[in-house]
Design a protein around this motif. Sequence first.
Motif, PDB file in Angstrom:
ATOM      1  N   UNK A 141       0.842  -1.205   0.000  1.00  0.00           N
ATOM      2  CA  UNK A 141       0.000   0.000   0.000  1.00  0.00           C
ATOM      3  C   UNK A 141       0.870   1.246   0.000  1.00  0.00           C
ATOM      4  N   UNK A 142       1.908   1.246   0.801  1.00  0.00           N
ATOM      5  CA  UNK A 142       2.803   2.409   0.842  1.00  0.00           C
ATOM      6  C   UNK A 142       3.454   2.619  -0.519  1.00  0.00           C
ATOM      7  N   UNK A 143       3.818   1.546  -1.193  1.00  0.00           N
ATOM      8  CA  UNK A 143       4.426   1.662  -2.519  1.00  0.00           C
ATOM      9  C   UNK A 143       3.427   2.235  -3.520  1.00  0.00           C
ATOM     10  N   UNK A 144       2.182   1.742  -3.483  1.00  0.00           N
ATOM     11  CA  UNK A 144       1.157   2.226  -4.416  1.00  0.00           C
ATOM     12  C   UNK A 144       0.831   3.697  -4.176  1.00  0.00           C
ATOM     13  N   UNK A 145       0.875   4.118  -2.931  1.00  0.00           N
ATOM     14  CA  UNK A 145       0.570   5.517  -2.613  1.00  0.00           C
ATOM     15  C   UNK A 145       1.785   6.430  -2.743  1.00  0.00           C
ATOM     16  N   UNK A 146       2.922   5.856  -3.013  1.00  0.00           N
ATOM     17  CA  UNK A 146       4.134   6.648  -3.181  1.00  0.00           C
ATOM     18  C   UNK A 146       4.733   7.126  -1.871  1.00  0.00           C
ATOM     19  N   UNK A 147       4.399   6.460  -0.781  1.00  0.00           N
ATOM     20  CA  UNK A 147       4.933   6.838   0.516  1.00  0.00           C
ATOM     21  C   UNK A 147       6.332   6.272   0.678  1.00  0.00           C
ATOM     22  N   UNK A 148       7.092   6.898   1.547  1.00  0.00           N
ATOM     23  CA  UNK A 148       8.457   6.455   1.793  1.00  0.00           C
ATOM     24  C   UNK A 148       8.442   5.073   2.440  1.00  0.00           C
TER      25      UNK A 148
END
Length: 159
Positions: A141-148
């Motif tokens: 999810x963090x990768x899909x949202x572009x989060x660190x």
Amino acid sequence: MSIETIRSKKILVFLPTAAASAIVTKLADHGHESVAVSTFPEAFTALRSDQYSFAITTRGEIDLLRNIRSIPVVNLEVFFHTEPSGDGPLVTSKRFDSHAFMKRIEFLVQPMATRAEPARAEQAKNEGMPERDTPRWWAAIKFMLGLSRRREGLKDVRS
């Protein structure tokens, strides 16, 4: 430990007479004690006793057997695979996968404690490995949202 826990229970085969005798013969060839029944009253009487560890039948009779007694049931139909014949475009034949069938039977014949040992061995093997900080779904999810991906530079909102 009683003699009942050491001695394995029988296998109930609930199929039409010809199919049941073929399966009972196959099981006997591999050293398993089984009993063939082909009518509902016979199955009812057999399952009311505590002599059977599991049953073998077809898809239509699974619920019938489980309504009598809650035991594992092997669906014989899943071991039949269709193979197209080279003679015609729509001609198919069914092949019985006896190797997969006997693997399932050998698994079910084992005591429950023995079946659980491979899972414990896998868990023991993984105990030496460090546990991941975040679950894989959260990382995705963090990768899909572009989060660190790293926590550095983040501030604690509670401070």
